[in-house]
Write an enzyme that holds these catalytic residues in place. Sequence first.
Site, mmCIF file in Angstrom:
data_model
loop_
_atom_site.group_PDB
_atom_site.id
_atom_site.type_symbol
_atom_site.label_atom_id
_atom_site.label_comp_id
_atom_site.label_asym_id
_atom_site.label_seq_id
_atom_site.Cartn_x
_atom_site.Cartn_y
_atom_site.Cartn_z
ATOM 1 N N GLY A 1 0.855 -1.192 0.000
ATOM 2 C CA GLY A 1 0.000 0.000 0.000
ATOM 3 C C GLY A 1 0.883 1.232 0.000
ATOM 4 O O GLY A 1 1.925 1.264 -0.657
ATOM 5 N N ARG A 2 0.451 2.244 0.753
ATOM 6 C CA ARG A 2 1.214 3.499 0.780
ATOM 7 C C ARG A 2 2.635 3.273 1.293
ATOM 8 O O ARG A 2 3.615 3.641 0.636
ATOM 9 C CB ARG A 2 0.491 4.522 1.677
ATOM 10 C CG ARG A 2 -0.670 5.207 1.010
ATOM 11 C CD ARG A 2 -1.424 6.044 2.011
ATOM 12 N NE ARG A 2 -2.216 5.168 2.846
ATOM 13 C CZ ARG A 2 -3.549 5.076 2.808
ATOM 14 N NH1 ARG A 2 -4.229 5.852 2.017
ATOM 15 N NH2 ARG A 2 -4.204 4.242 3.573
ATOM 16 N N ILE A 3 2.749 2.676 2.496
ATOM 17 C CA ILE A 3 4.093 2.524 3.092
ATOM 18 C C ILE A 3 4.905 1.481 2.322
ATOM 19 O O ILE A 3 6.078 1.703 2.011
ATOM 20 C CB ILE A 3 3.988 2.173 4.593
ATOM 21 C CG1 ILE A 3 3.311 3.332 5.346
ATOM 22 C CG2 ILE A 3 5.357 1.878 5.191
ATOM 23 C CD1 ILE A 3 2.941 3.029 6.788
ATOM 24 N N THR B 1 7.467 -3.190 10.457
ATOM 25 C CA THR B 1 7.110 -1.853 10.962
ATOM 26 C C THR B 1 5.596 -1.661 10.871
ATOM 27 O O THR B 1 5.113 -0.528 10.897
ATOM 28 C CB THR B 1 7.816 -0.726 10.168
ATOM 29 O OG1 THR B 1 7.498 -0.893 8.777
ATOM 30 C CG2 THR B 1 9.309 -0.745 10.356
ATOM 31 N N ARG C 1 2.492 -4.099 12.318
ATOM 32 C CA ARG C 1 1.941 -4.405 13.631
ATOM 33 C C ARG C 1 2.487 -5.758 14.079
ATOM 34 O O ARG C 1 2.607 -6.696 13.270
ATOM 35 C CB ARG C 1 0.407 -4.491 13.586
ATOM 36 C CG ARG C 1 -0.321 -3.153 13.526
ATOM 37 C CD ARG C 1 -0.214 -2.369 14.836
ATOM 38 N NE ARG C 1 -0.955 -1.117 14.793
ATOM 39 C CZ ARG C 1 -0.464 0.050 14.368
ATOM 40 N NH1 ARG C 1 0.787 0.137 13.942
ATOM 41 N NH2 ARG C 1 -1.209 1.140 14.380
ATOM 42 N N GLU D 1 2.650 -4.869 22.901
ATOM 43 C CA GLU D 1 3.185 -3.548 23.256
ATOM 44 C C GLU D 1 2.385 -2.912 24.384
ATOM 45 O O GLU D 1 1.149 -3.029 24.383
ATOM 46 C CB GLU D 1 3.081 -2.612 22.053
ATOM 47 C CG GLU D 1 3.997 -2.924 20.931
ATOM 48 C CD GLU D 1 3.813 -1.944 19.773
ATOM 49 O OE1 GLU D 1 4.070 -2.364 18.651
ATOM 50 O OE2 GLU D 1 3.405 -0.794 19.981
ATOM 51 N N HIS E 1 8.370 1.219 18.630
ATOM 52 C CA HIS E 1 7.266 1.753 17.793
ATOM 53 C C HIS E 1 7.514 3.225 17.429
ATOM 54 O O HIS E 1 6.726 4.106 17.768
ATOM 55 C CB HIS E 1 5.923 1.590 18.527
ATOM 56 C CG HIS E 1 4.750 1.586 17.585
ATOM 57 N ND1 HIS E 1 3.638 0.814 17.798
ATOM 58 C CD2 HIS E 1 4.520 2.274 16.449
ATOM 59 C CE1 HIS E 1 2.764 1.019 16.823
ATOM 60 N NE2 HIS E 1 3.285 1.907 15.984
ATOM 61 N N GLY F 1 8.235 4.190 14.167
ATOM 62 C CA GLY F 1 8.147 4.330 12.704
ATOM 63 C C GLY F 1 7.695 5.701 12.234
ATOM 64 O O GLY F 1 8.260 6.275 11.310
HETATM 65 N N1 LIG Z 1 5.415 1.575 12.858
HETATM 66 C C1 LIG Z 1 4.658 2.648 12.763
HETATM 67 O O1 LIG Z 1 4.855 3.636 13.472
HETATM 68 C C2 LIG Z 1 3.553 2.698 11.759
HETATM 69 C C3 LIG Z 1 3.209 3.931 11.195
HETATM 70 C C4 LIG Z 1 2.179 3.962 10.272
HETATM 71 C C5 LIG Z 1 1.507 2.803 9.923
HETATM 72 N N2 LIG Z 1 1.866 1.624 10.488
HETATM 73 C C6 LIG Z 1 1.189 0.374 10.094
HETATM 74 O O2 LIG Z 1 1.365 0.205 8.703
HETATM 75 C C7 LIG Z 1 0.160 -0.273 8.147
HETATM 76 C C8 LIG Z 1 0.096 0.051 6.676
HETATM 77 O O3 LIG Z 1 -0.081 1.441 6.462
HETATM 78 P P1 LIG Z 1 -0.363 2.016 4.991
HETATM 79 O O4 LIG Z 1 -0.607 3.463 5.142
HETATM 80 O O5 LIG Z 1 0.676 1.547 4.048
HETATM 81 O O6 LIG Z 1 -1.735 1.277 4.660
HETATM 82 P P2 LIG Z 1 -2.333 0.957 3.221
HETATM 83 O O7 LIG Z 1 -3.767 0.658 3.452
HETATM 84 O O8 LIG Z 1 -1.973 2.035 2.265
HETATM 85 O O9 LIG Z 1 -1.562 -0.359 2.772
HETATM 86 C C9 LIG Z 1 -1.794 -1.608 3.308
HETATM 87 C C10 LIG Z 1 -1.701 -2.647 2.190
HETATM 88 O O10 LIG Z 1 -1.849 -3.945 2.767
HETATM 89 C C11 LIG Z 1 -2.683 -4.701 1.903
HETATM 90 N N3 LIG Z 1 -3.348 -5.781 2.628
HETATM 91 C C12 LIG Z 1 -4.397 -5.707 3.476
HETATM 92 N N4 LIG Z 1 -4.750 -6.924 3.887
HETATM 93 C C13 LIG Z 1 -3.906 -7.787 3.290
HETATM 94 C C14 LIG Z 1 -3.771 -9.200 3.312
HETATM 95 N N5 LIG Z 1 -4.623 -9.966 4.010
HETATM 96 N N6 LIG Z 1 -2.800 -9.764 2.573
HETATM 97 C C15 LIG Z 1 -1.978 -9.005 1.828
HETATM 98 N N7 LIG Z 1 -2.058 -7.665 1.757
HETATM 99 C C16 LIG Z 1 -3.005 -7.063 2.492
HETATM 100 C C17 LIG Z 1 -3.675 -3.695 1.348
HETATM 101 O O11 LIG Z 1 -4.254 -4.190 0.150
HETATM 102 C C18 LIG Z 1 -2.794 -2.484 1.140
HETATM 103 O O12 LIG Z 1 -2.221 -2.481 -0.142
HETATM 104 C C19 LIG Z 1 -0.919 0.390 9.010
HETATM 105 O O13 LIG Z 1 -2.128 -0.341 8.977
HETATM 106 C C20 LIG Z 1 -0.301 0.398 10.389
HETATM 107 O O14 LIG Z 1 -0.655 -0.769 11.085
HETATM 108 C C21 LIG Z 1 2.873 1.543 11.401
HETATM 109 O O1 LIG Z 2 -0.617 3.208 12.751
HETATM 110 C C1 LIG Z 2 0.016 4.208 13.059
HETATM 111 O O2 LIG Z 2 -0.291 5.348 12.654
HETATM 112 C C2 LIG Z 2 1.245 4.100 13.914
HETATM 113 O O3 LIG Z 2 1.451 2.816 14.343
HETATM 114 C C3 LIG Z 2 1.286 5.073 15.023
HETATM 115 O O4 LIG Z 2 1.543 6.296 14.478
#
Ligand SMILES: NC(=O)c1ccc[n+]([C@@H]2O[C@H](COP(=O)([O-])OP(=O)(O)OC[C@H]3O[C@@H](n4cnc5c(N)ncnc54)[C@H](O)[C@@H]3O)[C@@H](O)[C@H]2O)c1
Ligand SMILES: O=C(O)[C@H](O)CO
Length: 332
Positions: A160-162, A242, A244, A273, A294, A296
């Site tokens: 996805g985005r990240i 990074t 969950r 956590e 945590h 990120g």
């Molecule tokens: N470590 C941190 O501080 C931090 C910060 C921001 C986000 N995050 C985590 O990162 C995650 C992703 O963020 P994002 O903005 O990229 O989200 P996003 O929705 O843009 O991307 C998630 C991707 O995962 C895919 N996906 C969902 N379920 C799936 C599955 N069963 N099998 C395969 N792919 C699957 C989706 O299709 C999507 O492309 C967040 O949900 C959050 O938990 C962590």
């Molecule tokens: O999902 C998120 O946004 C992070 O884990 C905390 O910022």
Amino acid sequence: MPAKTKPLVIVTRALPAAVETRLRELFDARLNDDDHPMSQAELAAAVASADVLVPTVTDRIDTAVLSHAGPNLKLIASFGTGVDHIDVQVAMSRGITVTNTPGVLTDDTADMTMALILAVPRRLVEGLEVLQHGEWPGWAPTWMLGRRIAGKRLGIVGMGRIGSAVARRARAFGMQIHYHNRRRLPAVVEQSLEATYWESLDQMLARVDIVSVNCPHTPATYHLLSARRLKLLKKDAYIVNTARGGVVDEAALIRMVEAGELAGAGLDVFENEPALNPKLIKLARAGRIVILPHMGSATLEGRIDMGEKVIVNIKTFIDGHRPPDRVLLSML
Ligand SMILES: NC(=O)c1ccc[n+]([C@@H]2O[C@H](COP(=O)([O-])OP(=O)(O)OC[C@H]3O[C@@H](n4cnc5c(N)ncnc54)[C@H](O)[C@@H]3O)[C@@H](O)[C@H]2O)c1
Ligand SMILES: O=C(O)[C@H](O)CO
């Protein structure tokens, strides 16, 4: 929401000063001045009286808490991207809209992911510790050898985005990008990321050198990286998470690193956590894994942007429009 001059917005954690100032100007904002993590009872009391709740990843907004939701609670505007701390389905069934703050922490989290992808195979923390303990024997041809990043296969789980932002960074470091996602990306996006799609996660895992976990934690992704799947990885592979903690079977990961069945791991997130399995700390002390608390998305700019997103979501909703970051069940 009943017509009131200023809606009661309860914010569960302290936010950057600029964000709190704006929240106070716009709403009847109840802030958490001492920043203590709220108990389940405090959260229950908050949802009972608030018009809007602003929780974060540290709050468990589960069925029990939501059963106390008062008639005025119509919006949960979460401060963060992941919404696995909220029972979104139950919230929606009670007519409560849920929003999050995606996009504004993409680069920061991808940077931290890349930092772990570099730090673990190149033994960055071990090197630092040698110097900090005054134990440097001096440069030697066979000492402190890590593994090369360039040319290695990176397997991104959740593009996805990240995930995509990680792919762009990793390309610049000469890595080959492989990915598994719920939906295949359009060909033009795949081409721009020079990414190879694997419908089968199992097949991808068996071929990559480093795995980056970037999908959300949902019922479908709980232990997606199960003990069985982790065993598909090559013995000299690394795993970076990074997203969950719950997406990876942490106990299995620990066992494999301990047994030398996996080269190492870089973890920013954990299953329970902020409690950490002591075995993880032991492995980190032994230089086998790198662990971060945590962090990120932890930049000042990111936190302010997240706060602004929360405010826009609340304001739009209160003005009677669909908030830009409404969470839909289809996303989970
Ligand atoms: N470590 C941190 O501080 C931090 C910060 C921001 C986000 N995050 C985590 O990162 C995650 C992703 O963020 P994002 O903005 O990229 O989200 P996003 O929705 O843009 O991307 C998630 C991707 O995962 C895919 N996906 C969902 N379920 C799936 C599955 N069963 N099998 C395969 N792919 C699957 C989706 O299709 C999507 O492309 C967040 O949900 C959050 O938990 C962590
Ligand atoms: O999902 C998120 O946004 C992070 O884990 C905390 O910022």
